[in-house]
Design a protein around this motif. Structure first.
Motif, PDB file in Angstrom:
ATOM      1  N   UNK A  28       1.775   6.696  -0.608  1.00 30.47           N
ATOM      2  CA  UNK A  28       2.872   7.250   0.174  1.00 30.47           C
ATOM      3  C   UNK A  28       3.301   6.312   1.289  1.00 30.47           C
ATOM      4  N   UNK A  29       2.320   5.728   1.972  1.00 31.63           N
ATOM      5  CA  UNK A  29       2.626   4.767   3.035  1.00 31.63           C
ATOM      6  C   UNK A  29       3.330   3.549   2.457  1.00 31.63           C
ATOM      7  N   UNK A  30       2.883   3.063   1.318  1.00 28.38           N
ATOM      8  CA  UNK A  30       3.507   1.915   0.656  1.00 28.38           C
ATOM      9  C   UNK A  30       4.962   2.237   0.299  1.00 28.38           C
ATOM     10  N   UNK A  31       5.200   3.423  -0.230  1.00 28.33           N
ATOM     11  CA  UNK A  31       6.561   3.822  -0.587  1.00 28.33           C
ATOM     12  C   UNK A  31       7.473   3.872   0.625  1.00 28.33           C
ATOM     13  N   UNK A  32       6.971   4.410   1.742  1.00 27.57           N
ATOM     14  CA  UNK A  32       7.763   4.447   2.976  1.00 27.57           C
ATOM     15  C   UNK A  32       8.075   3.034   3.464  1.00 27.57           C
ATOM     16  N   UNK A  33       7.083   2.147   3.388  1.00 26.23           N
ATOM     17  CA  UNK A  33       7.279   0.769   3.825  1.00 26.23           C
ATOM     18  C   UNK A  33       8.319   0.069   2.965  1.00 26.23           C
ATOM     19  N   UNK A  34       8.264   0.270   1.668  1.00 29.67           N
ATOM     20  CA  UNK A  34       9.240  -0.342   0.762  1.00 29.67           C
ATOM     21  C   UNK A  34      10.641   0.187   1.061  1.00 29.67           C
TER      22      UNK A  34
END
Length: 80
Positions: A28-34
């Motif tokens: 989820x954090x990776x998706x937000x960062x992307x």
């Protein structure tokens, strides 16, 4: 012996659940960062195109000084 085996299996299941939860949070954090990165790139591209459009709309006299021929416009100065 079955109690120790059951305890080990229970611990393994709990650890597996904890790892899955950590993975979900990281994903989820990776998706937000992307998504944030994509927005930043889009903003940058929009700003660059806006700057280019403004430069294209400038008067030719002002535009000629951007080519590093002169650091600033000089008037009434003899060139050697």
């Amino acid at each position: 012996m079955p109690d120790t085996l059951f305890a080990r299996a229970t611990r393994a299941i709990e650890e597996s659940r904890a790892l899955r939860e950590q993975h979900r949070k990281a994903a989820g954090h990776y998706g937000e960062t992307v998504n944030d990165l994509r927005l930043a790139m889009m903003d940058s591209a929009m700003l660059r195109s806006e700057i280019k459009a403004r430069r294209d709309n400038e008067e030719p006299e002002v535009r000629s000084f951007r080519g590093n021929k002169q650091p600033f416009p000089l008037r009434n100065v003899e060139r050697r």
